[in-house]
Design an enzyme around this catalytic site. Structure first.
Site, PDB file in Angstrom:
ATOM      1  N   PHE A 125      15.813  16.292  42.741  1.00  0.00           N
ATOM      2  CA  PHE A 125      15.807  14.934  43.278  1.00  0.00           C
ATOM      3  C   PHE A 125      14.893  14.059  42.407  1.00  0.00           C
ATOM      4  CE2 PHE A 125      14.679  11.465  46.092  1.00  0.00           C
ATOM      5  CZ  PHE A 125      15.947  11.077  46.503  1.00  0.00           C
ATOM      6  N   ASP A 195      10.399  21.464  48.247  1.00  0.00           N
ATOM      7  CA  ASP A 195      10.811  20.213  48.883  1.00  0.00           C
ATOM      8  C   ASP A 195      11.884  20.578  49.912  1.00  0.00           C
ATOM      9  OD1 ASP A 195      11.984  17.801  49.605  1.00  0.00           O
ATOM     10  OD2 ASP A 195      11.810  16.925  47.604  1.00  0.00           O
ATOM     11  N   TYR A 220      12.798  11.505  58.113  1.00  0.00           N
ATOM     12  CA  TYR A 220      13.861  10.590  58.556  1.00  0.00           C
ATOM     13  C   TYR A 220      15.275  11.159  58.440  1.00  0.00           C
ATOM     14  CZ  TYR A 220      13.529   9.460  53.519  1.00  0.00           C
ATOM     15  OH  TYR A 220      13.449   9.526  52.153  1.00  0.00           O
ATOM     16  N   LYS A 221      15.390  12.389  57.934  1.00  0.00           N
ATOM     17  CA  LYS A 221      16.739  12.966  57.796  1.00  0.00           C
ATOM     18  C   LYS A 221      17.056  13.769  59.064  1.00  0.00           C
ATOM     19  CE  LYS A 221      16.182  13.212  52.771  1.00  0.00           C
ATOM     20  NZ  LYS A 221      17.183  12.255  52.286  1.00  0.00           N
ATOM     21  N   ARG A 368      29.449  12.829  49.764  1.00  0.00           N
ATOM     22  CA  ARG A 368      28.582  13.768  50.465  1.00  0.00           C
ATOM     23  C   ARG A 368      28.773  13.621  51.972  1.00  0.00           C
ATOM     24  NH1 ARG A 368      22.146  13.660  49.631  1.00  0.00           N
ATOM     25  NH2 ARG A 368      22.466  11.695  50.696  1.00  0.00           N
TER      26      ARG A 368
HETATM   27  C1  PLP Z   1      15.048  16.058  48.164  1.00  0.00           C
HETATM   28  C2  PLP Z   1      14.335  14.769  48.438  1.00  0.00           C
HETATM   29  N1  PLP Z   1      13.028  14.664  48.153  1.00  0.00           N
HETATM   30  C3  PLP Z   1      12.355  13.522  48.362  1.00  0.00           C
HETATM   31  C4  PLP Z   1      12.972  12.411  48.886  1.00  0.00           C
HETATM   32  C5  PLP Z   1      12.220  11.128  49.028  1.00  0.00           C
HETATM   33  O1  PLP Z   1      11.396  11.099  50.133  1.00  0.00           O
HETATM   34  P1  PLP Z   1      10.508   9.806  50.433  1.00  0.00           P
HETATM   35  O2  PLP Z   1      11.426   8.651  50.466  1.00  0.00           O
HETATM   36  O3  PLP Z   1       9.902  10.125  51.784  1.00  0.00           O
HETATM   37  O4  PLP Z   1       9.471   9.710  49.391  1.00  0.00           O
HETATM   38  C6  PLP Z   1      14.322  12.480  49.220  1.00  0.00           C
HETATM   39  C7  PLP Z   1      15.006  11.303  49.775  1.00  0.00           C
HETATM   40  O5  PLP Z   1      16.192  11.252  49.981  1.00  0.00           O
HETATM   41  C8  PLP Z   1      15.024  13.683  48.975  1.00  0.00           C
HETATM   42  O6  PLP Z   1      16.336  13.780  49.241  1.00  0.00           O
END
Ligand code: PLP
Length: 409
Positions: A125, A195, A220-221, A368
């Site tokens: 990511f 992560d 938030y997911k 997705r």
């Molecule tokens: C795998 C992954 N890591 C990190 C994040 C970003 O998180 P944040 O917006 O809380 O920094 C996301 C956001 O979609 C994500 O999918």
């Protein structure tokens, strides 16, 4: 599968009652994007009203004590712990996932000096890679090295300080073997950082059992904490004394209201706080996590695999050759999502949203579809594939309006 057969699966689904914990969107839209932003829990609006009008409006600053605001990050962390296979004293809620990645990665690198390599994989990511790139730029000699998934174990040499991987890949949904890779990192003397943004709340996680060292993840997911909800972080008990927060804010101090000049970290996970906890966001996240009350994560994972498998089976049967599969075929190797590739993927997703089925799009060509087991029904899967088949059969996605890129895809 017929719709009636899917309805029969819903009728004997042990998680079916959980759907009533959510405020469903009007008009019967099918939401397959809980992997980006979870649905609104029914209890959240009232909880926020209480916090805003009662605790803030009436209690004012006294609410830091009387309403327990100071302990809210700890309380929410304790609710997240069982969902990820951690003990409450190994979890904290603070900041965003990006910020927590920085905090933990920097702490790990400091603890493993003079090792000078952070290992990750290409296509991780973006925030994970960006944070590591800048961390490497900050510390002379530190290097970010990315290697393909099947080369990770071989690349864990004695110069590696940290292995950072996303457990479920955001685009492909591929799941890493956390236990195997955490053990490999440990054998090499490196720290593992996971992560869990696309895992927490959808997979049956066991951080302790897997021997993971550190982890972060989004609120938030699948945890349903609302847009921009605070993130969680995990530090295995055995590493807690060794690691220090590089964003050494006053809320992580052993005695914040002693107002000392020197930083003395709190002995508990509170040391991972930096600034003042965001109470509104934490209250919403608490309600999000409460939607898992009484729920077995093994059942959540079992349903998540069945839902995504049903979707993929139906797409393959009804739309043969239309999409390329962009996720693993084995449900055990796949997170709670299905990824399909098509050169016009963006327009197809937009046309599908117009037909009442929300998925999303990830560059360059991935459609997705996320399956949040607490509120997604088997009939939703059947209905979603019906509409996808209609959109494709009628070529509705070719309307020029569907090609216009929105800010969020
Ligand atoms: C795998 C992954 N890591 C990190 C994040 C970003 O998180 P944040 O917006 O809380 O920094 C996301 C956001 O979609 C994500 O999918």
């Amino acid at each position: 599968m017929t719709r009636a057969q899917a309805a029969a699966l819903d009728a004997r689904d042990p998680l079916a009652p959980c759907r009533a914990r959510f405020a469903l969107p009007e008009g019967g839209a099918i939401y397959l994007d809980g992997n980006s932003l979870g649905m609104l829990p029914r209890a959240t609006p009232e909880r926020l009203r209480t916090v805003v009008e009662g605790e803030w409006g009436q209690g004012l600053i006294g609410s830091w004590t009387s309403a327990g605001w100071m302990d809210l990050p700890v309380r929410v962390a304790a609710r997240i712990a069982p969902l990820i296979g951690a003990e409450p004293h190994e979890v904290m809620v603070a900041d965003s996932t990006s910020v927590n990645l920085f905090k933990l990665a920097a702490a790990a690198v400091k603890a493993r000096r003079p090792r000078r390599v952070i290992l990750s994989e290409p296509g991780n990511f973006p925030t994970d890679l960006y944070v590591l790139q800048e961390l490497a730029a900050l510390i002379p000699g530190l290097e970010l090295r990315t290697v393909a998934a099947d080369e990770i174990e071989g690349a864990l040499g004695e110069e590696v300080a940290l292995l950072l991987l996303t457990h479920v890949h955001y685009r492909t949904g591929a799941v890493h073997d956390m236990a195997r890779l955490s053990a490999a990192a440990r054998r090499a003397g490196a720290i593992s950082l996971w992560d869990l943004s696309h895992s927490a709340g959808a997979l049956d996680l066991d951080l302790r059992g897997a021997g993971a060292d550190l982890a972060v993840g989004c609120g938030y997911k699948y945890l349903n904490g609302g847009p921009g909800a605070p993130s969680f972080l995990y530090v295995a008990e055995r590493l807690q004394a060794e690691l220090s927060n590089p964003v050494a804010g006053w809320m992580g101090h052993a005695a914040p209201f002693a107002f000392e000049d020197g930083y003395r970290p709190c002995g508990s996970m509170r040391r991972w706080l930096a600034g003042t906890p965001p109470i509104l966001g934490l209250a919403a996240l608490e309600e999000g996590v409460r939607t898992f009350e009484g729920v077995s994560m093994a059942e959540v994972r079992a349903k998540s695999m069945r839902l995504s498998e049903l979707f993929l089976d139906e797409v393959e049967a009804r739309l043969p050759g239309v999409f390329a599969r962009a996720c693993p075929r084995d449900p055990a190797r796949r997170g709670s999502q299905v990824s399909l590739a098509h050169p016009d993927g963006y327009a197809i997703v937009q046309a599908l949203i117009a037909e009442g089925v929300t998925g999303d799009f990830r560059e360059p060509d991935v459609l997705r579809f996320g399956f949040a087991p607490l509120y997604t029904r088997y009939v939703d899967v059947i209905d979603a594939v019906d509409r996808l088949a209609e959109v494709m059969a009628q070529g509705r996605w070719r309307e020029p309006a569907f090609a216009l890129r929105k800010v969020v895809t």
